[in-house]
Write a protein that holds these residues in place. Structure first.
Motif, short mmCIF file in Angstrom:
data_model
loop_
_atom_site.label_atom_id
_atom_site.label_comp_id
_atom_site.label_asym_id
_atom_site.label_seq_id
_atom_site.Cartn_x
_atom_site.Cartn_y
_atom_site.Cartn_z
N TRP A 44 1.40 -10.64 2.91
CA TRP A 44 0.39 -9.90 2.47
C TRP A 44 0.78 -10.99 0.66
N SER A 67 2.03 -6.63 5.17
CA SER A 67 0.74 -6.27 4.87
C SER A 67 0.89 -4.81 6.29
N THR A 68 0.28 -3.91 5.46
CA THR A 68 0.33 -3.05 5.69
C THR A 68 0.21 -3.09 6.89
N THR A 98 8.58 -4.32 -0.61
CA THR A 98 6.98 -3.61 -0.47
C THR A 98 6.25 -4.06 -1.18
N SER A 99 6.43 -5.04 -2.95
CA SER A 99 5.28 -5.08 -3.43
C SER A 99 5.95 -5.99 -3.86
#
Length: 122
Positions: A44, A67-68, A98-99
């Motif tokens: 992502w 990405s999810t 996670t981010s």
């Protein structure tokens, strides 16, 4: 109000550090490495930081948020980067988060990532 001189010097050093580093005798643009990693389907967002290494000098550490629903096989990002970048620009360590941490302004918090990078690539 003016910034103290040492804060201004640190912000200039931060800028230069983000722009280019020298790895294995080659100049590497961190934004280029980040852009290549971000092209991978599972990624992502990516951030790349230099880290001092006792044996190798400057090495690159990559942080990615996936990405999810995406999954990565160990070594997949390394292989992808190796196929699209010169060997000096391939990060030696990859950390999936996670981010990516953010500053109050919503930018990637490279200082927080730098703290994580200190423990990477031992």
């Amino acid at each position: 109000m003016r910034e103290p001189a040492h804060d201004n010097v640190r912000s200039i050093a931060d800028f230069l550090e983000r722009a280019h580093v020298v790895c294995d005798g080659q100049r590497v643009a961190l934004a280029e490495v980040e852009a290549v990693l971000a092209r991978h389907d599972a990624v992502w967002e990516a951030a790349v930081l230099p880290r001092r290494h006792a044996l190798h000098g400057e090495i690159l550490v990559a942080f990615v948020s996936l990405s999810t629903g995406a999954l990565l096989v160990p070594g997949e990002l390394h292989d992808f980067a190796s196929a699209h970048l010169p060997s000096a620009a391939v990060p030696r360590s990859f950390m999936a988060l996670t981010s990516l941490p953010r500053t109050a302004l919503g930018r990637v918090d490279r200082r927080a990532l730098r703290q994580r990078a200190m423990g990477a690539c031992t």
